[in-house]
Write a protein that holds these residues in place. Structure first.
Motif, PDB file in Angstrom:
ATOM      1  N   ARG A  97     -68.487 -22.207 -13.464  1.00 40.42           N
ATOM      2  CA  ARG A  97     -67.724 -21.782 -14.643  1.00 40.42           C
ATOM      3  C   ARG A  97     -68.125 -20.374 -15.081  1.00 40.42           C
ATOM      4  O   ARG A  97     -67.281 -19.566 -15.488  1.00 40.42           O
ATOM      5  CB  ARG A  97     -67.944 -22.777 -15.785  1.00 40.42           C
ATOM      6  N   PRO A 107     -72.107 -27.022 -11.818  1.00 44.86           N
ATOM      7  CA  PRO A 107     -70.763 -26.671 -12.304  1.00 44.86           C
ATOM      8  C   PRO A 107     -70.778 -25.598 -13.383  1.00 44.86           C
ATOM      9  O   PRO A 107     -69.822 -24.824 -13.498  1.00 44.86           O
ATOM     10  CB  PRO A 107     -70.235 -28.000 -12.857  1.00 44.86           C
ATOM     11  N   VAL A 108     -71.848 -25.521 -14.159  1.00 42.05           N
ATOM     12  CA  VAL A 108     -71.946 -24.467 -15.174  1.00 42.05           C
ATOM     13  C   VAL A 108     -72.009 -23.101 -14.502  1.00 42.05           C
ATOM     14  O   VAL A 108     -71.446 -22.120 -14.997  1.00 42.05           O
ATOM     15  CB  VAL A 108     -73.178 -24.702 -16.063  1.00 42.05           C
ATOM     16  N   THR A 145     -78.042 -34.502 -16.623  1.00 44.53           N
ATOM     17  CA  THR A 145     -77.200 -34.829 -15.478  1.00 44.53           C
ATOM     18  C   THR A 145     -77.287 -36.333 -15.224  1.00 44.53           C
ATOM     19  O   THR A 145     -78.176 -37.019 -15.738  1.00 44.53           O
ATOM     20  CB  THR A 145     -77.643 -34.048 -14.224  1.00 44.53           C
ATOM     21  N   ARG A 175     -71.385 -35.191 -14.729  1.00 41.57           N
ATOM     22  CA  ARG A 175     -71.879 -34.197 -13.774  1.00 41.57           C
ATOM     23  C   ARG A 175     -73.171 -34.664 -13.104  1.00 41.57           C
ATOM     24  O   ARG A 175     -74.073 -35.200 -13.758  1.00 41.57           O
ATOM     25  CB  ARG A 175     -72.084 -32.850 -14.451  1.00 41.57           C
ATOM     26  N   TYR A 216     -64.924 -28.752 -10.291  1.00 42.43           N
ATOM     27  CA  TYR A 216     -66.096 -27.930 -10.615  1.00 42.43           C
ATOM     28  C   TYR A 216     -67.373 -28.548 -10.068  1.00 42.43           C
ATOM     29  O   TYR A 216     -68.283 -27.836  -9.619  1.00 42.43           O
ATOM     30  CB  TYR A 216     -66.231 -27.778 -12.132  1.00 42.43           C
ATOM     31  N   ASN A 217     -67.476 -29.868 -10.108  1.00 40.37           N
ATOM     32  CA  ASN A 217     -68.713 -30.545  -9.722  1.00 40.37           C
ATOM     33  C   ASN A 217     -68.896 -30.588  -8.212  1.00 40.37           C
ATOM     34  O   ASN A 217     -70.035 -30.584  -7.731  1.00 40.37           O
ATOM     35  CB  ASN A 217     -68.724 -31.965 -10.290  1.00 40.37           C
ATOM     36  N   GLY A 247     -72.462 -26.066 -20.339  1.00 44.72           N
ATOM     37  CA  GLY A 247     -71.140 -26.556 -19.987  1.00 44.72           C
ATOM     38  C   GLY A 247     -71.011 -28.031 -20.302  1.00 44.72           C
ATOM     39  O   GLY A 247     -71.978 -28.677 -20.740  1.00 44.72           O
ATOM     40  N   THR A 258     -76.275 -29.452 -12.803  1.00 40.66           N
ATOM     41  CA  THR A 258     -75.754 -28.437 -13.719  1.00 40.66           C
ATOM     42  C   THR A 258     -75.126 -27.260 -12.968  1.00 40.66           C
ATOM     43  O   THR A 258     -74.754 -26.264 -13.592  1.00 40.66           O
ATOM     44  CB  THR A 258     -76.874 -27.919 -14.650  1.00 40.66           C
ATOM     45  N   GLU A 307     -67.354 -33.676 -16.466  1.00 41.45           N
ATOM     46  CA  GLU A 307     -66.899 -32.513 -15.719  1.00 41.45           C
ATOM     47  C   GLU A 307     -65.758 -32.863 -14.769  1.00 41.45           C
ATOM     48  O   GLU A 307     -65.687 -33.991 -14.252  1.00 41.45           O
ATOM     49  CB  GLU A 307     -68.087 -31.935 -14.926  1.00 41.45           C
ATOM     50  N   GLU A 339     -70.743 -32.113 -20.072  1.00 41.02           N
ATOM     51  CA  GLU A 339     -71.399 -33.138 -19.257  1.00 41.02           C
ATOM     52  C   GLU A 339     -70.375 -34.031 -18.563  1.00 41.02           C
ATOM     53  O   GLU A 339     -70.663 -34.597 -17.512  1.00 41.02           O
ATOM     54  CB  GLU A 339     -72.335 -33.980 -20.135  1.00 41.02           C
TER      55      GLU A 339
END
Length: 380
Positions: A207, A203-204, A224, A198, A155-156, A147, A201, A151, A149
């Protein structure tokens, strides 16, 4: 009246006299023989055979002579110029032969020497360890996801159950690209969201859940960013690999078994792990994962005479964090928590590299010194 006496030469031209021609010829041949290099010979050629050379100037004087004298003088000068030209060609060939022989010696290459003595380079160990861990999880049926970087804050933080007043959302802990009062994006709920580098990771994972739904088994390696000071054990830019499993009936037992298999694949048979209760907003219950010290195996605990520098005589080394996915995260990502459960985990790659290869200072990994990367070779 008598006719003119054509056999009489009223003009004596110094340059065409036999002695002068012979002298110029001898001087030219001596200069050619003395030329020690091709560059020196080139200069001599200009001096003895160029347009301003003595023999060339003498040749121009032939026209000033009476017709009866021209043939003999022309023959004499022609022979001299021919001798000079032949001497130049012979010396040119000799010097080129010497040069070629010298080059064969000076630039000789021993093709029997080993060809692999000079290393071509090395891959960075963080890259190879990231790929190695990804291979472990691909073999377990996981997919590797990626995803951005930069962000969206939603999401984060928000999707992962970080409340608006959580300390990690302060400027002292997070790099904001666009925050309150600046250019902002809208999140999936339509609310205004800032942009951050971010901080993990995770948030990935959010998603992936939003895009694929459950069930899902995925790992997300990548860089990160956090506002940490650069020292031996911290860096503001670091690498993580986080895992997410969401399916029906998953428990902490599945999480423990997954982590044990990963630790064994990474550090070898006999490695021991333990879970310590902890708190993370996005998992509940949560735990810290420790590895038994692979140097002292716990023997240094309570033994002041044999301290262990690796674990600080505690017997255990912190490895990462884990836990069961918080139901609020599942709801935020469109997953029914009544049907599905899941677990998540995350570890720093730099920390794993330090454990695996006994690296003492994390700064060595990011300074770009080839002497650090070369010992790791070209592992694929």
């Amino acid at each position: 009246m008598s006719a003119p006496n054509k056999s009489y030469d009223p003009v004596e031209v110094e340059a065409v006299k036999p002695d002068e021609v012979a002298r110029h010829r001898a001087d030219a041949l001596a200069a050619i023989a003395a030329a020690a290099s091709l560059d020196a010979l080139h200069q001599v050629k200009i001096a003895v055979a160029g347009d301003r050379a003595p023999l060339a100037l003498a040749n121009r004087e032939i026209g000033a002579l009476p017709p009866a004298a021209r043939a003999e003088v022309g023959k004499r000068i022609g022979e001299a110029r021919g001798a000079v030209k032949a001497a130049l060609a012979a010396r040119q060939e000799a010097l080129e032969t010497e040069r070629d022989a010298r080059v064969l010696v000076e630039e000789a290459v021993d093709v029997t020497l080993p060809w692999d003595r000079a290393p071509r380079g090395a891959r960075h160990p963080l890259t190879t360890i990231q790929e190695r861990i990804a291979d472990i999880f691909v073999a377990m049926g996981y997919q590797v996801v990626d995803g951005p970087e930069v962000e969206a804050e939603w999401y984060n933080f928000d999707a992962l159950n970080f409340p608006p007043d959580h300390p990690v959302r302060d400027l002292q802990d997070t790099f904001f690209v666009a925050g309150k009062g600046q250019d902002q994006d809208q999140d999936t709920e339509g609310a205004v969201s800032g942009l951050v580098l971010r901080t993990h990771t995770s948030p990935v994972q959010a998603r992936t859940l939003l895009a694929q739904g459950a069930p899902v088994y995925a790992v997300s390696p990548g860089r990160t960013y956090r506002t940490d000071e650069l020292d031996a054990t911290h860096t503001p830019v670091f690498s993580q690999i986080e895992g997410l499993a969401v399916d029906e009936g998953l428990t902490m037992g599945d999480l423990k078994g997954t982590l044990d298999h990963w630790a064994t694949a990474m550090f070898g048979d006999g490695v021991v792990t333990r879970l310590r209760p902890h708190f993370f907003p996005f998992t509940e219950p949560s735990a810290e994962v420790d590895l038994q010290c692979f140097v002292c195996k716990g023997a240094s605990v309570g033994d002041p005479e044999n301290p262990c520098r690796t674990c600080g005589s505690e017997g255990w080394i912190e490895w990462g964090g884990c836990g069961m996915v918080n139901p609020r995260v599942l709801i935020a990502c469109g997953v029914d928590p009544e049907r599905y459960s899941g677990f998540a985990f995350g570890m720093g790659l730099e920390r794993s590299l330090m454990f695996l290869n006994n690296v003492q200072d994390m700064r060595d990994m990011i300074e770009g010194d080839v002497r650090f990367t070369l010992p790791f070779g070209m592992e694929i």
